[in-house]
Design a protein around this motif. Structure first.
Motif, mmCIF file in Angstrom:
data_model
loop_
_atom_site.group_PDB
_atom_site.id
_atom_site.type_symbol
_atom_site.label_atom_id
_atom_site.label_comp_id
_atom_site.label_asym_id
_atom_site.label_seq_id
_atom_site.Cartn_x
_atom_site.Cartn_y
_atom_site.Cartn_z
ATOM 1 N N VAL A 32 27.354 29.373 31.501
ATOM 2 C CA VAL A 32 27.075 28.833 32.831
ATOM 3 C C VAL A 32 27.089 30.001 33.809
ATOM 4 N N LEU A 33 25.933 30.281 34.393
ATOM 5 C CA LEU A 33 25.812 31.344 35.387
ATOM 6 C C LEU A 33 25.743 30.723 36.770
ATOM 7 N N ARG A 34 26.489 31.275 37.719
ATOM 8 C CA ARG A 34 26.402 30.851 39.118
ATOM 9 C C ARG A 34 25.592 31.902 39.870
ATOM 10 N N ILE A 35 24.437 31.486 40.368
ATOM 11 C CA ILE A 35 23.537 32.390 41.084
ATOM 12 C C ILE A 35 23.393 31.892 42.510
ATOM 13 N N GLU A 47 15.358 27.091 31.255
ATOM 14 C CA GLU A 47 16.777 26.738 31.239
ATOM 15 C C GLU A 47 17.022 25.511 32.105
ATOM 16 N N LEU A 48 18.109 24.819 31.815
ATOM 17 C CA LEU A 48 18.541 23.683 32.615
ATOM 18 C C LEU A 48 19.304 24.224 33.815
ATOM 19 N N LEU A 49 18.922 23.775 34.999
ATOM 20 C CA LEU A 49 19.533 24.264 36.239
ATOM 21 C C LEU A 49 20.205 23.124 36.987
ATOM 22 N N GLY A 50 21.263 23.457 37.700
ATOM 23 C CA GLY A 50 21.922 22.527 38.599
ATOM 24 C C GLY A 50 21.900 23.123 39.993
ATOM 25 N N ALA A 51 21.220 22.472 40.924
ATOM 26 C CA ALA A 51 21.088 22.992 42.285
ATOM 27 C C ALA A 51 22.134 22.356 43.193
ATOM 28 N N MET A 52 22.897 23.214 43.871
ATOM 29 C CA MET A 52 23.886 22.767 44.844
ATOM 30 C C MET A 52 23.574 23.459 46.171
ATOM 31 N N TRP A 55 24.762 27.419 45.590
ATOM 32 C CA TRP A 55 24.640 27.999 44.260
ATOM 33 C C TRP A 55 23.608 27.265 43.421
ATOM 34 N N ILE A 56 23.073 27.988 42.462
ATOM 35 C CA ILE A 56 22.302 27.410 41.372
ATOM 36 C C ILE A 56 23.119 27.671 40.113
ATOM 37 N N LEU A 57 23.389 26.641 39.346
ATOM 38 C CA LEU A 57 24.076 26.808 38.066
ATOM 39 C C LEU A 57 23.021 26.824 36.962
ATOM 40 N N VAL A 58 23.085 27.810 36.105
ATOM 41 C CA VAL A 58 22.159 27.939 34.986
ATOM 42 C C VAL A 58 22.944 27.651 33.712
ATOM 43 N N PHE A 59 22.505 26.658 32.955
ATOM 44 C CA PHE A 59 23.170 26.262 31.719
ATOM 45 C C PHE A 59 22.325 26.757 30.546
ATOM 46 N N GLN A 60 22.826 27.777 29.838
ATOM 47 C CA GLN A 60 22.086 28.393 28.736
ATOM 48 C C GLN A 60 22.768 28.104 27.406
ATOM 49 N N VAL A 77 27.613 19.437 30.315
ATOM 50 C CA VAL A 77 27.383 19.697 31.749
ATOM 51 C C VAL A 77 28.191 18.712 32.583
ATOM 52 N N HIS A 78 28.214 17.446 32.179
ATOM 53 C CA HIS A 78 28.991 16.435 32.898
ATOM 54 C C HIS A 78 30.473 16.794 32.890
ATOM 55 N N TRP A 79 30.995 17.209 31.748
ATOM 56 C CA TRP A 79 32.395 17.630 31.649
ATOM 57 C C TRP A 79 32.670 18.782 32.616
ATOM 58 N N TYR A 80 31.768 19.749 32.664
ATOM 59 C CA TYR A 80 31.930 20.921 33.527
ATOM 60 C C TYR A 80 31.955 20.515 35.008
#
Length: 96
Positions: A32-35, A47-52, A55-60, A77-80
């Protein structure tokens, strides 16, 4: 290292803004990268991304095996997100 049920979370001092979700007793590994949102050019494709907000979270998937069911990745991802109290996040799949 933090162990909670099915998953454990690894992070390293020399790798800031990076976490690793590992399946406890299994072979699932997700980096999980926080960009920061202002560094969108650094996003890897496919990659699967989570936009906040900030931050953008990258799940690799860095497992030795290919994740065959997206449900497996989504559970991790839900657990995280629950672990860190993330209330809102838009999920995206970046394909260029």
């Amino acid at each position: 290292m933090h162990i909670e049920g099915k998953y454990l979370l690894l992070n390293y001092r020399d790798m800031p803004d990076t976490d690793f979700i590992c399946e406890n007793g299994g072979d699932l590994r997700i980096r999980v990268l926080r960009i920061p949102r202002n560094k969108l050019d650094a996003l890897p494709e496919g990659e699967l991304l989570g936009a906040m907000d900030k931050w953008i979270l990258v799940f690799q998937n860095i497992s030795n095996r290919r994740i065959t069911e997206q449900e497996e990745l989504i559970r991790a991802v839900h657990w995280y997100t629950c672990k860190f109290g993330i209330q809102q996040m838009k999920m995206l799949y970046l394909k260029r």
